[in-house]
Motif scaffolding. Structure first.
Motif, mmCIF file in Angstrom:
data_model
loop_
_atom_site.group_PDB
_atom_site.id
_atom_site.type_symbol
_atom_site.label_atom_id
_atom_site.label_comp_id
_atom_site.label_asym_id
_atom_site.label_seq_id
_atom_site.Cartn_x
_atom_site.Cartn_y
_atom_site.Cartn_z
ATOM 1 N N GLU A 90 0.869 -1.184 0.000
ATOM 2 C CA GLU A 90 0.000 0.000 0.000
ATOM 3 C C GLU A 90 0.902 1.229 0.000
ATOM 4 O OE1 GLU A 90 -2.044 2.431 -0.539
ATOM 5 O OE2 GLU A 90 -3.693 1.195 0.276
ATOM 6 N N ASP A 91 0.935 1.938 -1.147
ATOM 7 C CA ASP A 91 1.898 3.048 -1.198
ATOM 8 C C ASP A 91 1.432 4.248 -0.364
ATOM 9 O OD1 ASP A 91 -0.035 3.998 -2.890
ATOM 10 O OD2 ASP A 91 1.157 3.771 -4.724
ATOM 11 N N LYS A 92 0.211 4.200 0.130
ATOM 12 C CA LYS A 92 -0.230 5.275 1.037
ATOM 13 C C LYS A 92 0.090 4.953 2.495
ATOM 14 C CE LYS A 92 -4.218 6.062 -1.893
ATOM 15 N NZ LYS A 92 -5.065 4.845 -1.817
ATOM 16 N N ALA A 93 0.792 3.870 2.733
ATOM 17 C CA ALA A 93 1.174 3.528 4.112
ATOM 18 C C ALA A 93 1.954 4.689 4.717
ATOM 19 C CB ALA A 93 2.014 2.260 4.124
ATOM 20 N N VAL A 102 -5.663 -5.733 2.078
ATOM 21 C CA VAL A 102 -4.828 -4.809 2.854
ATOM 22 C C VAL A 102 -5.131 -3.369 2.434
ATOM 23 C CG1 VAL A 102 -2.442 -4.023 3.230
ATOM 24 C CG2 VAL A 102 -2.981 -6.470 3.314
ATOM 25 N N GLN A 103 -5.212 -3.141 1.121
ATOM 26 C CA GLN A 103 -5.479 -1.785 0.618
ATOM 27 C C GLN A 103 -6.868 -1.313 1.028
ATOM 28 O OE1 GLN A 103 -4.732 -2.757 -3.451
ATOM 29 N NE2 GLN A 103 -2.500 -2.624 -3.223
ATOM 30 N N ALA A 104 -7.845 -2.186 0.909
ATOM 31 C CA ALA A 104 -9.222 -1.806 1.242
ATOM 32 C C ALA A 104 -9.335 -1.445 2.727
ATOM 33 C CB ALA A 104 -10.176 -2.946 0.894
ATOM 34 N N LEU A 105 -8.652 -2.207 3.580
ATOM 35 C CA LEU A 105 -8.747 -1.946 5.018
ATOM 36 C C LEU A 105 -7.979 -0.686 5.398
ATOM 37 C CD1 LEU A 105 -8.441 -5.631 6.256
ATOM 38 C CD2 LEU A 105 -10.490 -4.183 6.271
ATOM 39 N N HIS A 106 -6.840 -0.495 4.774
ATOM 40 C CA HIS A 106 -6.055 0.714 5.032
ATOM 41 C C HIS A 106 -6.911 1.940 4.732
ATOM 42 C CE1 HIS A 106 -2.529 3.464 4.765
ATOM 43 N NE2 HIS A 106 -1.988 2.597 5.596
#
Ligand code: ASP
Ligand code: MG
Length: 413
Positions: A187-190, A399-403
């Motif tokens: 997730e590059d928005k991490a 992972v992306q959806a939950l982030h």
């Protein structure tokens, strides 16, 4: 004098230039007035190489000799670090575990630290030494043999020294600049967290976040050692990295602090086992004896006295689990009609101490997965964690959806 523990991982001491870079960071703290205990790992890749040599020499190796060999990587970096500091005119010397001594149990390759008497190192500080460079990952057993603490164990050495010497802080220098809301490769928005609570870090570490050895976080929590994870390749300030600390120190509490995942999961189902008192013990006893790390467990509703039992375990333990269950069946200890292994699953978890006070976290998680059409196979929860087992091919998407669903990209840190 105030004291700091600074730990440098394998990539931070991978060659002489990097050891010099790490030594510069130590020098800066000495100039600020700290006495320093430096804990070093082996140069990156070295421990793997040593393990390989042992396995090639002796497939069923004597664990005491394994420890004698694999602990040696840290001896090299400890000596080189002390020499580098001496070249910078800083009074420093190296210590192997047994010289301190770092006293451990006799559980070779997975020993626990029992005690670190301060006298030897304190005496040298009193004589003017400013830096004690200690080889991480190793100790000495009551029998006087060299032990190691399990892979990644120099984190634990560092925290144990910080506790024993009442260090102001334990700084863990590594190749990332802190602990992230999730894996930035997925997730590059991490986002890097400024602070994370011990309990959350413990969950993340045991869920597979590789930054810190789980045991080191347990120790830090027990002894309230303030732990900071930061990069050895950046210029750091007081506020760099991620501070792992008591939850009281964290003002803003979001429902969820991080999303973790593990790819290497498998789901096994025993079809139609007798639903009677003692059946769980009869199934999970042999699995435990076989060394299978069972994680999630679900027992279905029973029909006519029979039920299905599902559990998850690491994918590389499936063969061992099958073997243990078949043996138990052959011995008449359990009876089932079928054994099904699904090795294409992954576990995705959300973690946060804020869950204790925020309602509806599970619901938000399930909604987010439903919107992506991801089917949930198994769910488990604890006070500060919700985990789901899903098809592995949806792991990244989950992972992306939950982030996104928990607003982690712009949550206050
Ligand atoms: N060198 C050991 C390992 O690679 C210990 C450590 O680096 O923490 O596991
Ligand atoms: Mg490590």
């Amino acid at each position: 004098m105030p004291l700091l523990v600074m730990k440098f991982g394998g990539t931070s001491v991978a060659d002489l230039a990097r050891i010099r870079n790490a030594a510069e960071k130590v020098k800066r703290e000495v100039e600020r007035g700290y006495d320093v205990i430096v804990i070093v790992s082996a140069m990156s890749g070295r421990t793997n190489e040593l393990v390989g040599w042992v396995e090639q020499t002796s497939p069923l190796f004597d664990a005491r000799e394994y420890d004698a060999v694999v602990s040696s990587g840290e001896n090299v970096t400890a000596g080189l670090m002390a020499l580098t500091l001496q070249e910078m005119e800083i009074p420093a010397r190296s210590w192997q575990g047994w010289q301190v001594p770092v006293m451990t149990t006799s559980a070779h390759s997975a020993a626990r630290i029992e005690d670190i008497p301060r006298a030897n190192i304190d005496a040298k500080f009193a004589e003017g030494m400013r830096v004690a460079v200690v080889a991480g990952f190793q100790g000495v057993s009551p029998e006087g043999r060299i032990t190691t603490l399990g892979r990644g164990g120099s984190d634990t050495t560092a925290v144990a020294f910080a506790a024993a010497f009442d260090a102001e802080r334990c700084d863990i220098y590594t190749d990332v600049d802190g602990v992230y809301t999730t894996d930035p490769r997925i997730e590059d928005k991490a986002r890097k967290l400024d602070k994370i609570a011990f309990e959350e870090m413990l969950e993340l570490a045991s869920l597979g976040a590789k930054v810190l050895q789980t045991r080191s976080v347990e120790l830090a929590m027990r002894y309230k050692v303030r732990l900071r994870v930061l990069s050895s390749f950046e210029e750091n300030t007081e506020n760099s990295g991620t501070l792992v600390c008591d939850e009281e120190e964290i003002m803003e509490q979001n429902a969820v602090s991080g999303v973790a995942y593990s790819r290497d999961e498998a789901k096994m189902t025993l079809i139609s086992v007798a639903d009677r008192p003692g059946i769980a013990a009869a199934i999970f006893g042999p699995l435990a004896e076989a060394g299978v790390n069972v994680d999630m467990i679900v027992q279905n509703i029973s029909e006519e006295g029979r039920t299905d039992m599902t559990f998850s375990c690491p994918v590389n333990q499936v063969a061992r689990a099958e073997d243990a269950l078949k043996k138990a069946k052959a011995a008449g200890e359990i009876n089932y009609h079928g054994l099904v292994a699904d090795t294409d699953v992954a576990k995705v978890s959300v973690v946060g101490i804020g869950m204790r006070s925020h309602a509806g976290v599970a619901n938000r998680m399930f909604d987010a997965l439903a919107r992506e059409g991801i089917n949930i196979k198994v769910i488990t929860t604890s006070e500060i964690k919700i985990s789901v087992l899903i098809d592995r091919k949806y792991m990244e998407l989950a992972v992306q959806a939950l982030h996104d669903a928990f607003g982690l990209e712009n949550a206050a840190g």
